[in-house]
Design an enzyme around this catalytic site. Structure first.
Site, PDB file in Angstrom:
ATOM      1  N   HIS A  37       4.750   0.035   0.046  1.00  0.00           N
ATOM      2  CA  HIS A  37       5.560  -0.752   0.981  1.00  0.00           C
ATOM      3  C   HIS A  37       4.714  -1.848   1.603  1.00  0.00           C
ATOM      4  O   HIS A  37       3.478  -1.811   1.544  1.00  0.00           O
ATOM      5  CB  HIS A  37       6.185   0.149   2.054  1.00  0.00           C
ATOM      6  CG  HIS A  37       5.183   0.950   2.818  1.00  0.00           C
ATOM      7  ND1 HIS A  37       4.626   2.101   2.317  1.00  0.00           N
ATOM      8  CD2 HIS A  37       4.612   0.762   4.031  1.00  0.00           C
ATOM      9  CE1 HIS A  37       3.769   2.599   3.183  1.00  0.00           C
ATOM     10  NE2 HIS A  37       3.726   1.781   4.243  1.00  0.00           N
TER      11      HIS A  37
ATOM     12  N   ARG B  23       6.164   6.259  14.040  1.00  0.00           N
ATOM     13  CA  ARG B  23       5.889   6.720  12.679  1.00  0.00           C
ATOM     14  C   ARG B  23       5.320   8.143  12.652  1.00  0.00           C
ATOM     15  O   ARG B  23       4.494   8.507  13.474  1.00  0.00           O
ATOM     16  CB  ARG B  23       4.878   5.775  12.036  1.00  0.00           C
ATOM     17  CG  ARG B  23       4.664   6.041  10.562  1.00  0.00           C
ATOM     18  CD  ARG B  23       3.658   5.076   9.974  1.00  0.00           C
ATOM     19  NE  ARG B  23       2.333   5.662   9.986  1.00  0.00           N
ATOM     20  CZ  ARG B  23       1.317   5.266   9.216  1.00  0.00           C
ATOM     21  NH1 ARG B  23       1.465   4.256   8.400  1.00  0.00           N
ATOM     22  NH2 ARG B  23       0.142   5.850   9.281  1.00  0.00           N
TER      23      ARG B  23
ATOM     24  N   HIS C  90       0.838  -1.209   0.000  1.00  0.00           N
ATOM     25  CA  HIS C  90       0.000   0.000   0.000  1.00  0.00           C
ATOM     26  C   HIS C  90       0.872   1.258   0.000  1.00  0.00           C
ATOM     27  O   HIS C  90       2.063   1.202   0.273  1.00  0.00           O
ATOM     28  CB  HIS C  90      -0.909   0.017   1.233  1.00  0.00           C
ATOM     29  CG  HIS C  90      -0.148   0.149   2.524  1.00  0.00           C
ATOM     30  ND1 HIS C  90       0.534  -0.901   3.100  1.00  0.00           N
ATOM     31  CD2 HIS C  90       0.055   1.222   3.333  1.00  0.00           C
ATOM     32  CE1 HIS C  90       1.120  -0.488   4.215  1.00  0.00           C
ATOM     33  NE2 HIS C  90       0.858   0.794   4.374  1.00  0.00           N
TER      34      HIS C  90
ATOM     35  N   ASP D 261       0.650   4.939   2.046  1.00  0.00           N
ATOM     36  CA  ASP D 261      -0.058   5.359   3.262  1.00  0.00           C
ATOM     37  C   ASP D 261      -1.198   6.345   2.997  1.00  0.00           C
ATOM     38  O   ASP D 261      -1.043   7.309   2.250  1.00  0.00           O
ATOM     39  CB  ASP D 261       0.942   5.998   4.247  1.00  0.00           C
ATOM     40  CG  ASP D 261       1.886   4.952   4.830  1.00  0.00           C
ATOM     41  OD1 ASP D 261       1.462   3.792   5.016  1.00  0.00           O
ATOM     42  OD2 ASP D 261       3.061   5.291   5.088  1.00  0.00           O
TER      43      ASP D 261
END
Ligand code: SIN
Length: 283
Positions: A259, A274, A101, A103
């Site tokens: 990723h 993150r 995907h 993000d």
């Protein structure tokens, strides 16, 4: 670690470069910041080793590439709400990000990029794979490129999550506790070939997990093309793989890459921090 001479070494023919000679917890000079931003655009994903960053330093480092944003489904750290913990505990069986995907592709303005910092890593496993969606676009035939011109994808935050994000995240012990109960579902329409606003390069923008269907087409009609393109993007020749160590950082461009977080470390803990960055409307 103290910054020395900044070096950028590609890690594969497709994308990714390892950066050495920089301590990202420091206030970097404009020359260093420019070099990192340039390397980010050229290599699509940058890797750093042995870095210590507080959440505040994580935000400052992120600003080299874009403006930090909050993630709609999770409550961030108390003083730095843009920083979220991604944790798979010893007893969790599923992981976060375990499908190819880009993000927040379901948002009207999806994340420009992401900075991920490894706090605790399993003894083995838990690597992240990256794919270059611009190289994948370039490799298509002219006929396919023409066919895709103007095709719009419908991106759904609940699609591929067993009905809802809430349900998916409830399977992760710690992330369940940090789910933002005020969050909503997102449905957005984006071209499945997008032009990078900074490089002008075209990239495929479609994934089996986030693209529910193509606009004005049924799920059944859309699926073959979505599946073909999603699998094309992640062919081995367009990818690289990153083996995390404690203190490693990856910075990726969501406009040109996808990723996949591998879930191959059952019974072990993996803790990452993150930050995603505010993006623009894909065109
Ligand atoms: C993500 O998809 O943002 C998480 C990637 C990872 O944990 O490796």
């Amino acid at each position: 670690m103290k910054s020395t001479a900044l070096k950028v070494q590609p890690v594969s023919g497709a994308l990714g470069a390892e950066v050495t000679g920089v301590d990202v917890s420091e206030e970097l000079s404009q020359t260093q910041r420019d070099a990192l931003h340039e390397a980010f655009l050229e290599h699509n994903v940058l890797f750093f080793r042995e870095q210590n960053m507080t959440p505040e330093q994580h935000l400052r480092f992120t600003r080299i590439f874009g403006e930090p944003d909050t993630y709609p489904f999770m409550v961030g750290l108390p003083d730095t709400p843009e920083v979220i913990d991604i944790v798979k505990t010893e007893s969790d069986t599923v992981n976060f990000g375990g499908s190819w995907h880009s993000d927040t592709a379901y948002m009207p303005q999806p994340a420009l990029g992401t900075v991920l910092h490894a706090i605790e890593v399993p003894e083995y496993g838990g690597d992240t794979l990256f794919a270059n969606a611009a190289a994948a676009y370039d490799a298509l035939t002219d006929g396919m490129k023409e066919l895709l011109d103007g095709v719009i994808g419908v991106f759904d935050s609940d699609y591929g999550y067993g009905g809802s994000r809430r349900k998916a995240l409830s399977n992760l012990e710690l992330m369940n506790d940090r789910y933002d109960e005020d969050s909503e579902s997102y449905l957005s329409e984006h071209p499945i070939v997008r032009t990078h606003p900074e490089t002008g390069r075209k990239a495929l923008y479609v994934s089996k997990g986030h693209t529910a269907h193509l606009k004005n087409m049924s799920h059944e009609e859309s699926r073959p093309l979505i599946t073909y393109l999603s699998e094309h993007i992640v062919k081995p020749e367009f990818t690289c793989r990153f083996r995390w160590q404690k203190g490693s950082i990856a910075v990726w461009d969501n406009r040109s890459t996808q990723h996949y977080a591998l879930n191959d470390y059952g019974g072990m803990r993996r803790h990452m921090r993150r930050v995603t960055m505010k993006g623009d409307t894909p065109r």
